[in-house]
Design a protein around this motif. Structure first.
Motif, PDB file in Angstrom:
ATOM      1  N   ALA A  77      24.192 -33.581 -12.683  1.00 45.44           N
ATOM      2  CA  ALA A  77      22.992 -34.413 -12.572  1.00 45.44           C
ATOM      3  C   ALA A  77      23.028 -35.545 -13.590  1.00 45.44           C
ATOM      4  O   ALA A  77      22.583 -36.660 -13.316  1.00 45.44           O
ATOM      5  N   GLY A  78      23.582 -35.258 -14.769  1.00 44.53           N
ATOM      6  CA  GLY A  78      23.625 -36.259 -15.820  1.00 44.53           C
ATOM      7  C   GLY A  78      24.564 -37.406 -15.552  1.00 44.53           C
ATOM      8  O   GLY A  78      24.527 -38.425 -16.258  1.00 44.53           O
ATOM      9  N   LEU A  79      25.422 -37.283 -14.519  1.00 46.12           N
ATOM     10  CA  LEU A  79      26.318 -38.384 -14.185  1.00 46.12           C
ATOM     11  C   LEU A  79      25.547 -39.572 -13.624  1.00 46.12           C
ATOM     12  O   LEU A  79      26.025 -40.701 -13.641  1.00 46.12           O
ATOM     13  N   LEU A  80      24.347 -39.294 -13.093  1.00 50.41           N
ATOM     14  CA  LEU A  80      23.418 -40.347 -12.653  1.00 50.41           C
ATOM     15  C   LEU A  80      22.131 -40.151 -13.450  1.00 50.41           C
ATOM     16  O   LEU A  80      21.173 -39.555 -12.966  1.00 50.41           O
ATOM     17  N   PRO A  81      22.091 -40.625 -14.681  1.00 51.56           N
ATOM     18  CA  PRO A  81      21.016 -40.261 -15.590  1.00 51.56           C
ATOM     19  C   PRO A  81      19.644 -40.766 -15.165  1.00 51.56           C
ATOM     20  O   PRO A  81      19.513 -41.826 -14.551  1.00 51.56           O
ATOM     21  N   LYS A  82      18.634 -39.965 -15.464  1.00 46.97           N
ATOM     22  CA  LYS A  82      17.236 -40.335 -15.321  1.00 46.97           C
ATOM     23  C   LYS A  82      16.581 -40.204 -16.697  1.00 46.97           C
ATOM     24  O   LYS A  82      17.004 -39.395 -17.515  1.00 46.97           O
ATOM     25  N   ALA A  83      15.533 -40.975 -16.913  1.00 51.36           N
ATOM     26  CA  ALA A  83      14.853 -40.933 -18.207  1.00 51.36           C
ATOM     27  C   ALA A  83      14.330 -39.539 -18.517  1.00 51.36           C
ATOM     28  O   ALA A  83      14.328 -39.100 -19.675  1.00 51.36           O
ATOM     29  N   CYS A  84      13.920 -38.800 -17.471  1.00 51.00           N
ATOM     30  CA  CYS A  84      13.328 -37.471 -17.696  1.00 51.00           C
ATOM     31  C   CYS A  84      14.359 -36.449 -18.160  1.00 51.00           C
ATOM     32  O   CYS A  84      13.991 -35.390 -18.665  1.00 51.00           O
ATOM     33  N   TYR A  85      15.646 -36.738 -17.996  1.00 52.70           N
ATOM     34  CA  TYR A  85      16.656 -35.806 -18.484  1.00 52.70           C
ATOM     35  C   TYR A  85      16.698 -35.780 -20.004  1.00 52.70           C
ATOM     36  O   TYR A  85      17.092 -34.773 -20.601  1.00 52.70           O
ATOM     37  N   SER A  86      16.321 -36.876 -20.625  1.00 54.38           N
ATOM     38  CA  SER A  86      16.362 -36.951 -22.085  1.00 54.38           C
ATOM     39  C   SER A  86      14.977 -37.085 -22.702  1.00 54.38           C
ATOM     40  O   SER A  86      14.848 -37.345 -23.893  1.00 54.38           O
ATOM     41  N   ASN A  87      13.942 -36.903 -21.885  1.00 55.06           N
ATOM     42  CA  ASN A  87      12.563 -36.956 -22.368  1.00 55.06           C
ATOM     43  C   ASN A  87      11.766 -35.860 -21.669  1.00 55.06           C
ATOM     44  O   ASN A  87      11.457 -35.973 -20.481  1.00 55.06           O
ATOM     45  N   SER A  88      11.450 -34.796 -22.406  1.00 54.83           N
ATOM     46  CA  SER A  88      10.769 -33.641 -21.812  1.00 54.83           C
ATOM     47  C   SER A  88       9.325 -33.925 -21.438  1.00 54.83           C
ATOM     48  O   SER A  88       8.689 -33.096 -20.778  1.00 54.83           O
TER      49      SER A  88
END
Length: 684
Positions: free
Chosen positions: A501-512
């Motif tokens: 999933a992280g190969l196409l990053p979204k802001a929510c992956y790094s912001n809980s």
């Protein structure tokens, strides 16, 4: 194989090759970087890297001993039971590609992801991929090592039904080691190496204690298959399984190229391929069905199904030098420090934790001086060469004196740029448990409640939808998971999708903040910190709660919240309330305080969940290392689920549906979290 199935399988295989080739090219670039300017030397250190403890990591490299590498024709080991294990052997070669005569140390990799795929990667990348998927490793071959790559029983070109990491497969590991010891090119020094599944097989093989094995290099390996991966918190990790089991099974039946490329073994490979197809009905589908149905021994840790597949069980039996590489958001995040802790009892053991998810960790660790070393630790090509040169070749490389533990610490470094920190042990010797209370006013405080305080509720979400069945061709399995609690937009989703999933990053992956809002999580946080807070180690959330139904889950997120409200994920925990029983003999206590509970997860240990009755639920939160900066806040978010990490088996889902959990915050029922606090001076 039907034509339609063959096309689908070959297409999937090509897609995987493309993804892995990308990683292989990164590894190639790293290997080339580490050899610049060293031709003609015997061994030397380059690129000094200052560590937090005042000493230095040094990038190890030396010149090639041989001009080229070549792979011998496909071979098969015949086991005592008549099984066939496929083997590819790659050896040092001269400028014309001819094998060099003589005896050499051997590095053995054992994979469920096809040795011919590893061989293809080796050809494309130019250096080989022992640490990626097994196969020709030109980087090591040219430096005087033979690489032996094996398809484990039940996979690739090898025979038998797949029972991934089971006892029959492990018996094959011993057969592979014995075969190596009988070869005329083996000099008596055997190393075990690999990433992920290959790292797991390396540790399981090392536990068998064959005296020919002299050292291990295992990158992102699993430790406890139930607690750390498949049955996190007593729920089922459907997202991970929906990706991993179809991958392994589809690769095992993708033998069309192997059959055409090896006509002498065509009938044998065809027979093995049919066994792998038959495993859809005999092993894959029943195993998943039994788990989702809540059957003891599959959905729980009864019996030995999971313990047999857990390198952590009996890891102290490993008595050879072992190097472990883990990562901060790996699918095996919990286990890598625990493996270090067990293996170090009887062997020189080193642990490096890099940043990221499973795939990202491989890329980061393979990136050498250009990325990883710039922040505090060498890349894996350098480390593996240094490790095996020391313990297989007898060169004094300084491997024994490397830092015991080197960790990527979130938030550490100038202007928040994260770096690595070194320690003499794990858990950190200066770690002290600090309890902070979840107060009724939604604060996180070192002060315990003295009166009744407001309580708050979280609700069970709509169930996740899991499908796992046979493909239309009947040759492969297919799966999907629909997540209905918002956790598909979280760091957990990245973690349990192996980083895909992280190969196409979204802001929510790094912001809980996104997932916590979607889940209507309860947010407890400290006031703005007036000094840095360094946490390093396991975490325990002691949640007092009551329910309206007879089953419930508690999900915990730990975040670092900056002045702009961005909640950087640090770690997570998850527990089914009925599995709240703790075995104190296997739990971790520091200075008299439990900080890492060990739950049996058996049917006999399951406790009743009585609606309306307060219960203490000790949640294991996976270990982490982070500096929460002055001016930031530490956040603990409590919700009723984390479906990206675990979903209910059917019987528990029926009991949990519609539940409302009340999180208690009073003098009598003081919910809290125990943090592993280390003095910030330990970072300097």
């Amino acid at each position: 194989m039907p034509t339609s199935s063959k096309r689908a399988t070959d297409s999937a295989l090509r897609g995987l090759v493309a993804a892995l080739v990308t990683m292989g090219v990164a590894a190639s670039a790293a290997a080339q970087t580490t050899t610049l300017g060293t031709r003609g030397s015997t061994s030397q250190y380059n690129t000094a890297i200052t560590t937090n403890a005042g000493s230095t990591w040094k990038e190890y490299t030396r010149a090639e001993d041989y001009t080229d590498s070549t792979t011998l024709p496909l071979q098969f080991i015949t086991t005592a039971k008549g099984q066939k294990i496929a083997v590819l052997v790659s050896v040092p070669a001269d400028a014309k590609g001819n094998p060099v005569a003589g005896k050499f140390p051997v590095i053995l990799t054992q994979t469920a992801y096809r040795i011919d795929l590893g061989q293809l990667l080796g050809s494309v990348s130019g250096t080989g991929n022992t640490l990626l998927v097994g196969g020709q490793d030109k980087f090591m071959n040219k430096r005087g090592y033979i690489s032996v790559a094996v398809d484990v029983l039940g996979s690739g070109m090898s025979s038998d039904e797949a029972q991934l990491l089971g006892a029959a497969e492990q018996a094959g590991y011993a057969e592979a080691v014995n075969w190596v010891t009988q070869q005329p090119w083996f000099n008596g020094q055997l190393g075990l190496a690999g990433t992920s599944y290959l790292g797991i097989t390396s540790l399981l093989t090392a536990k068998q204690g064959n005296p020919a094995v002299k050292a291990v290099f295992a990158q992102v390996p699993m430790g406890d298959s139930y607690r750390g991966t498949v049955g996190v918190g007593g729920l089922l990790n459907a997202k991970f399984i929906s990706l991993w089991l179809p991958l392994t099974q589809s690769l095992s039946v993708g033998n069309s190229l192997a059959i055409s490329n090896n006509p002498a073994y065509a009938d044998q490979i065809k027979a093995a391929n049919q066994q792998h197809i038959d495993a859809v009905d005999s092993w894959y589908l029943p195993t998943v069905a039994n788990s989702l149905a809540g059957q003891a021994g599959y959905a729980t840790d009864d019996g030995d199904f999971w313990s047999v597949r857990s390198p952590l069980e009996g890891a102290s039996k490993i008595k050879v030098p072992t190097f472990l590489v883990g990562s901060t958001n790996d699918i095996f995040q919990r286990d890598e420090p625990l493996l270090y802790e067990q293996i170090k009892k009887n062997a020189n053991t080193k642990l490096v934790i890099v940043k990221g998810s499973h795939i990202q960790a491989v890329l980061n660790a393979s990136s050498g001086a250009n990325t990883t070393t710039a922040k505090g630790a060498p890349g894996s090509a350098s480390l593996m060469l240094q490790w095996f040169d020391q313990y297989l070749k007898g060169i004094n490389t300084g491997a024994a004196e490397l830092p015991n533990v080197t960790q990527y610490v979130e938030g550490y470094g100038t202007l928040g740029a994260s770096k690595f920190a070194r320690a003499t042990d794990w858990p950190h010797p200066q770690m002290t448990p600090q309890r902070m209370y979840l107060r009724g006013n939604m604060s996180l405080s070192t002060q315990k409640p003295t009166t009744s305080e407001a309580s708050h509720t979280v609700a069970e979400p709509a169930p996740a939808v899991v499908t796992y069945n046979k493909s239309s061709s009947g040759d492969t399995v297919q799966a999907s998971v629909t997540i209905n609690d918002g956790s598909d937009c979280s760091s957990s989703f990245v973690q349990w999708s192996l980083g895909m999933a992280g190969l196409l990053p979204k802001a929510c992956y790094s912001n809980s903040a996104t997932v916590e809002k979607d889940q209507k999580a309860l947010i407890f946080q400290t006031p703005t910190l007036t000094s840095d807070l360094y946490i390093n180690g396991p975490i325990q959330a002691d949640i007092w709660m009551s329910t309206t139904k007879t089953e419930a889950a508690v999900a915990v997120r730990v975040d670092d919240v900056d002045a702009f409200g961005i909640a950087t994920p640090i770690t997570t925990g998850l527990l089914a309330v009925s599995h709240r029983a703790v075995d104190p003999t296997r739990s971790r206590y520091v200075k008299g305080v439990m900080i890492q509970p060990w739950h049996p997860f058996t049917e006999a240990a399951r406790l009743p969940v009585i609606p309306g009755q307060p219960m203490l639920v000790p949640v294991e939160v996976f270990p982490a290392a982070a500096v929460i900066r002055k001016g930031h806040k530490l956040r603990i978010a409590i919700s009723a689920s984390n479906q990206a990490q675990g979903v209910w088996p059917a019987p528990q889902q029926l009991k949990a549906s519609g539940n409302i959990s009340t999180i208690l915050n009073s003098a009598s029922y003081p919910s809290s979290v125990v943090l592993p606090v280390v003095p910030t001076s330990a970072l300097n």
